[in-house]
Design a protein around this motif. Structure first.
Motif, PDB file in Angstrom:
ATOM      1  N   UNK A   1      61.697  61.493  29.278  1.00 35.71           N
ATOM      2  CA  UNK A   1      60.846  60.371  28.885  1.00 35.71           C
ATOM      3  C   UNK A   1      61.557  59.487  27.866  1.00 35.71           C
ATOM      4  N   UNK A   2      61.197  58.226  27.889  1.00 37.16           N
ATOM      5  CA  UNK A   2      61.730  57.239  26.951  1.00 37.16           C
ATOM      6  C   UNK A   2      60.995  57.344  25.615  1.00 37.16           C
ATOM      7  N   UNK A   3      61.762  57.489  24.530  1.00 34.94           N
ATOM      8  CA  UNK A   3      61.146  57.436  23.201  1.00 34.94           C
ATOM      9  C   UNK A   3      61.614  56.211  22.411  1.00 34.94           C
ATOM     10  N   UNK A   4      62.461  55.377  23.023  1.00 36.57           N
ATOM     11  CA  UNK A   4      62.960  54.149  22.398  1.00 36.57           C
ATOM     12  C   UNK A   4      63.632  54.413  21.050  1.00 36.57           C
ATOM     13  N   UNK A   5      64.124  55.648  20.859  1.00 37.79           N
ATOM     14  CA  UNK A   5      64.761  56.065  19.608  1.00 37.79           C
ATOM     15  C   UNK A   5      63.784  55.945  18.430  1.00 37.79           C
ATOM     16  N   UNK A   6      62.505  56.108  18.730  1.00 42.43           N
ATOM     17  CA  UNK A   6      61.439  56.036  17.737  1.00 42.43           C
ATOM     18  C   UNK A   6      60.899  57.449  17.523  1.00 42.43           C
ATOM     19  N   UNK A   7      61.112  58.041  16.339  1.00 39.19           N
ATOM     20  CA  UNK A   7      60.690  59.434  16.118  1.00 39.19           C
ATOM     21  C   UNK A   7      59.216  59.688  16.413  1.00 39.19           C
TER      22      UNK A   7
ATOM     23  N   UNK B   1      57.427  58.313  18.720  1.00 40.79           N
ATOM     24  CA  UNK B   1      57.308  58.470  20.176  1.00 40.79           C
ATOM     25  C   UNK B   1      57.938  59.777  20.641  1.00 40.79           C
ATOM     26  N   UNK B   2      58.994  60.207  19.946  1.00 42.66           N
ATOM     27  CA  UNK B   2      59.611  61.489  20.293  1.00 42.66           C
ATOM     28  C   UNK B   2      58.607  62.621  20.135  1.00 42.66           C
ATOM     29  N   UNK B   3      57.829  62.582  19.056  1.00 43.90           N
ATOM     30  CA  UNK B   3      56.795  63.603  18.837  1.00 43.90           C
ATOM     31  C   UNK B   3      55.813  63.612  20.003  1.00 43.90           C
ATOM     32  N   UNK B   4      55.336  62.440  20.362  1.00 40.93           N
ATOM     33  CA  UNK B   4      54.372  62.320  21.459  1.00 40.93           C
ATOM     34  C   UNK B   4      54.944  62.847  22.778  1.00 40.93           C
TER      35      UNK B   4
END
Length: 407
Positions: A85-91, A93-96
């Motif tokens: 999945x894409x997290x856009x290098x946003x922590x 979003x990484x959690x989600x």
């Protein structure tokens, strides 16, 4: 005993046996999340959008490699289902996305997740749930901390070791050199600070001018101007690819000619040097542990030929000369070896046990002499590098293979 009682006893025994068997099956299913008789689910997060979107090619190339494996029969009769999945290098979003992979997709383990900051946001949660968090695409030294994070393991050489190597080489060429350090204000960048401190010791404060930047900054031009004013002999850029390109361009514009070192993950010929202009990068030094597909030295190399065949058949949209794709092919080859060592037992504990048991693993796209080694007390699979310098239209390797662990 009456026949009725005998029948009741037999029925009760059969029911008890069935319940015990059901319990065993439930336990086994719980022990092997993400694994069926025909499939192994593997999860990852990456950056398909945002400021690090170019790094997304790693997950795409790994996905292609898994398709090749599936065409070849998979692992122990099971096909690989790679979910990323894409997290856009946003922590955040990484959690989600990580919770989605573990709690909804029920993956067996996590593989090659991208970035120090994104992984830092989820590492405690992953270890608390005892999910293997393997061969991460990170350079931070912290990912070798097997005591704090026993279920986590990086893959590339540590940035701290790389910084040590850069500093030692610079001092061998210019004893007493003054250093300028550009570093990202996170664990990645701070490893470069620590690596220089390791080498310089008490001299760090007098010999180093260090300036940081934030990953969200649009440019680092002002930082380069500040560092230029220090009149340093050596510039070390502990940066990601976008800022490496900016640093190379600005150093050239300022007509500054320091001995310039850039971390290996940001110094790709095809995605950093060529776009910024090879003439601007002359003399740039970085480290390397992979074979470079654009280097004529590997034209007849069997490992490189197989890599290029793979790219043509399974990832034709990818750039075969891109360092990140060679990296993806290499790290996924190591995972394949790890899964083969499991001998069909894909419980999470088994996967982690074999992750801790990689011994002198050779991958044909690693430089000759570079080997992958792990143990329960060694979560740094790669610790060997060689230096290379940009000359003309490409990199020229020089010196011997350097063992980072010996520094």
């Amino acid at each position: 005993m009456t026949s009725f009682n005998r029948r009741s006893l037999l029925a009760g025994m059969a029911a008890a046996s069935a319940m015990a068997l059901a319990g065993t099956r439930t336990s086994r299913a719980q022990d092997t999340p993400g694994v069926t008789a025909t499939e192994i689910k593997i999860g990852s997060t990456t950056s398909l959008s945002g400021p690090a979107s170019g790094m997304g090619t790693i997950a795409k190339c790994s996905d292609a490699y898994f398709r090749m494996m599936n065409d070849q029969g998979g692992i122990a009769g099971r096909k690989i289902n790679f979910i990323y999945y894409d997290d856009a290098f946003n922590p955040a979003k990484t959690v989600e996305q990580t919770r989605r992979l573990i709690e909804s997709d029920n993956v067996a383990f996590l593989f090659s997740m991208l970035g120090t900051a994104p992984n830092s946001a989820v590492v405690k949660y992953i270890n608390l749930n005892k999910v293997p968090h393997l061969l991460l695409t990170v350079n931070g030294d912290k990912w070798g901390d097997y005591q704090t994070y026993p279920w986590t393991m990086g893959f590339p050489p540590s940035s701290r070791s790389e910084a040590q190597i850069f500093a030692k080489y610079a001092l061998s060429q210019k004893p007493g050199a003054k250093f300028a350090l550009l570093y990202q204000n996170d664990d990645l960048g701070k490893d470069f600070v620590n690596g220089l401190r390791d080498v310089l010791g008490d001299r760090y404060e007098t010999l180093v001018k260090a300036v940081s930047y934030e990953f969200t900054d649009p440019t680092i031009d002002s930082q380069i101007v500040t560092l230029r004013a220090s009149n340093a002999d050596v510039l070390i850029s502990g940066v990601t690819a976008k800022f490496a390109a900016q640093a190379i361009r600005k150093v050239y514009e300022l007509d500054w000619k320091p001995m310039h070192f850039v971390t290996s993950g940001a110094a790709s010929a095809s995605s950093t040097i060529i776009p910024v202009g090879p003439e601007r990068a002359q003399g740039l030094i970085t480290s390397v542990y992979l074979k470079d597909p654009s280097d004529p030295a590997w034209t007849d190399d069997a490992g490189m030929k197989n890599y290029l065949k793979f790219m043509a058949k399974y990832f034709s949209d990818g750039n075969p000369k891109e360092f990140l794709n060679v990296y993806a092919y290499t790290v996924t080859s190591v995972l394949r070896r790890l899964l083969e060592q499991c001998n069909g037992n894909f419980a999470r504990e088994s996967i982690m046990r074999e992750a801790n048991n990689l011994r002198n693993v050779e991958v044909p796209t690693l430089l000759p002499g570079v080997r992958v080694n792990t143990s329960p007390t060694n979560h740094r699979p790669l610790q060997q590098m060689q230096l290379q310098r940009w000359e003309g239209q490409g990199y020229i390797r020089f010196g011997n293979i350097i063992e980072g662990a010996s520094l």
